[in-house]
Write a protein that holds these residues in place. Structure first.
Motif, PDB file in Angstrom:
ATOM      1  N   ASP A 268      -1.672   2.908   4.640  1.00 23.90           N
ATOM      2  CA  ASP A 268      -0.646   3.164   3.637  1.00 23.90           C
ATOM      3  C   ASP A 268       0.741   3.193   4.260  1.00 23.90           C
TER       4      ASP A 268
ATOM      5  N   MET B 299      -4.653  -0.532  -2.223  1.00 30.60           N
ATOM      6  CA  MET B 299      -5.419   0.227  -1.231  1.00 30.60           C
ATOM      7  C   MET B 299      -6.795  -0.409  -1.043  1.00 30.60           C
TER       8      MET B 299
ATOM      9  N   SER C 112       1.366   4.752  -0.752  1.00 28.26           N
ATOM     10  CA  SER C 112       0.463   5.838  -1.143  1.00 28.26           C
ATOM     11  C   SER C 112       1.116   6.831  -2.091  1.00 28.26           C
TER      12      SER C 112
ATOM     13  N   TYR D 102      -6.523  -3.637   0.891  1.00 27.04           N
ATOM     14  CA  TYR D 102      -6.270  -3.476   2.325  1.00 27.04           C
ATOM     15  C   TYR D 102      -7.551  -3.115   3.068  1.00 27.04           C
TER      16      TYR D 102
ATOM     17  N   HIS E  23      -3.564   4.139   9.862  1.00 26.95           N
ATOM     18  CA  HIS E  23      -3.406   4.330   8.419  1.00 26.95           C
ATOM     19  C   HIS E  23      -2.785   3.080   7.800  1.00 26.95           C
TER      20      HIS E  23
ATOM     21  N   THR F 208      -5.759   5.856   3.967  1.00 27.64           N
ATOM     22  CA  THR F 208      -4.702   5.297   3.130  1.00 27.64           C
ATOM     23  C   THR F 208      -3.860   6.390   2.476  1.00 27.64           C
TER      24      THR F 208
ATOM     25  N   THR G  21       0.825  -1.211   0.000  1.00 27.65           N
ATOM     26  CA  THR G  21       0.000   0.000   0.000  1.00 27.65           C
ATOM     27  C   THR G  21       0.863   1.268   0.000  1.00 27.65           C
TER      28      THR G  21
END
Length: 462
Positions: A95, A42, A33, A45, A93, A160, A31
């Motif tokens: 990401d 993304m 970002s 996830y 988060h 993310t 992931t």
């Protein structure tokens, strides 16, 4: 049904391999970002991993598009119980920064969890997949022991885009504030003060990144023919930077520092010793604001750093005077300063120094503002007591994290008292190759969060 039983269930989750298995599955989803091609990762996830984990725990989950076209989506998981008197907001988060695959040590991969002794390596183990995995695991343990009840409502947001400045998070939370109806904030990110000491913090320093540049001419010119005749942009920019800070790192622009260090902040930091563990760098005690302890300098004051400086061709220098020079700089700032005044103040300062040729420009549109809940707030005192009860030691209390997080969204936009309980440590190689976490810290984190969630179910801490 007891608090101790919930804590034991949480630590068994790690001891019996469940935590490592779940984290390995999450780390394997790349992931990144900053990578525009990671949209499917993304989605995986949030949908395949987080929704599948949270719905069996009684959360109603929905993935929302980001209101900012530069941002990635959000997962909102909501769990409500009849008669619950308060609602907790939590956050994580999904990401990560770029994997930097080729730079990891032999035998390691950013997308594979690898255990070596007490260390778990992998991208996101520390930031932030490992940390929100601890909290979800602790929630599951409390639910299991309490017979499917928490005793409070919870709203959990997994974003993310934190590693690209959380674009859209402020707008998204503002849109849903009334609908969520939360009372307090509890989440995990960042490092402990010391890997061996439980830590809580109440906010975060802000961060403003900006560029300074000097552009005298196009192209470079032979230093033998033109040395002494052409102004050197690297020298000009070096003088500009040296006018901002003293040779020992003291900031010289008054608008960049707070008027004072509040007494409550100084008191909270009195027993805090900064340590990155055995792999951490040694502190330069002579650097920074004089008269402050190392903890006060990083958690109570502002800092200025040059993150990159370029003039000419650093990799292959030639005998030529360059035409341009640039530096990417950063201010980490605390409550009591106004980041909106930083660059105008810098412009005035440079002009006073006769350095009007130095150009200044903000580097990122998104700014994470500084926040700090009063260390004497009832929620803070309650959380300290809960963690102390679980661990048997006095936790470190940091008025704010030295780094930056979107805590301004939670503290200001949502209007919540914020407490963070980090499960990482400063030498974890976060954002670098060989990122890792420490299993003893994770195990203690599971115990602490199970204790906190159990105590939240016993009554409101406000």
């Amino acid at each position: 049904m007891s608090r101790d039983a919930a804590i034991q269930a949480a630590t068994r989750y790690l001891d019996e391999g469940g935590f490592v298995a779940d984290l390995a599955r999450r780390v394997a989803i790349p992931t990144e970002s900053q990578n525009a091609e990671r949209g499917s990762a993304m989605a995986d996830y949030l949908e395949r991993e987080m929704r599948a984990t949270l719905e069996p725990l009684g959360f109603a989950c929905q993935v929302h598009p980001n209101p900012n076209p530069k941002g990635w989506p959000f997962l909102v998981a909501i769990r409500r119980e009849p008669g619950a008197k308060h609602t907790v907001f939590s956050y994580g988060h999904g990401d990560v920064v770029r994997g930097q695959d080729a730079q990891w040590r032999a035998g390691l991969s950013p997308w594979t969890v690898t255990q070596e002794g007490d260390r778990l390596y992998g991208r996101g183990t520390a930031d932030n997949k490992g940390q929100h995995s601890v909290n979800i695991g602790a929630l599951a343990a409390v639910l299991g022991v309490r017979g499917g009840r928490l005793g409070f409502n919870m709203v959990l947001v997994i974003e993310t885009g934190e590693e690209i400045g959380s674009p859209g998070l402020q707008e998204f939370c503002a849109m849903h504030r009334k609908e969520w109806g939360c009372d307090l904030f509890l989440a995990s990110d960042g490092p402990r003060l010391d890997p061996a000491r439980p830590t809580l913090y109440c906010g975060a320093r802000g961060a403003l990144n900006f560029d300074m540049s000097v552009n005298y001419r196009q192209g470079a010119h032979h230093s033998g023919n033109w040395g002494g005749l052409l102004a050197d942009p690297g020298i000009t920019l070096a003088h500009a930077i040296s006018s901002i800070v003293s040779p020992t790192g003291q900031i010289r622009i008054p608008e960049w520092v707070p008027a004072e260090l509040p007494a409550s902040v100084r008191a909270a930091l009195a027993d805090c010793a900064v340590s990155g563990g055995e792999d951490g760098p040694q502190i330069d005690t002579w650097w920074g604001e004089p008269g402050l302890t190392p903890a006060e300098r990083v958690y109570g004051w502002c800092s200025f750093d040059v993150l990159a400086f370029k003039t000419g061709n650093p990799d292959m220098p030639v005998n030529a005077i360059p035409g341009q020079a640039s530096a990417h700089c950063q201010i980490r700032f605390v409550v009591g300063t106004d980041y909106r005044q930083f660059l105008p103040a810098l412009r005035r300062h440079l002009d006073r120094q006769g350095l009007g040729m130095v150009q200044v420009a903000q580097a990122r549109a998104e700014i994470m503002d500084a926040t700090r809940l009063d260390p004497e707030h009832p929620f803070v005192r309650w959380a300290l007591q809960s963690v102390s009860r679980t661990t048997g030691v006095k936790p470190a209390l940091l008025p704010n994290l030295g780094g930056s997080l979107p805590n301004d969204v939670f503290a200001d936009t949502l209007g919540l008292p914020t407490v963070w309980v980090p499960h990482s440590y400063a030498a974890c190689s976060q954002h670098a190759p060989n990122e890792h976490i420490l299993l003893p810290v994770m195990r203690q984190g599971l115990a602490m969060m199970a204790g906190l969630f159990w105590d939240l179910g016993e009554g409101s801490p406000l």
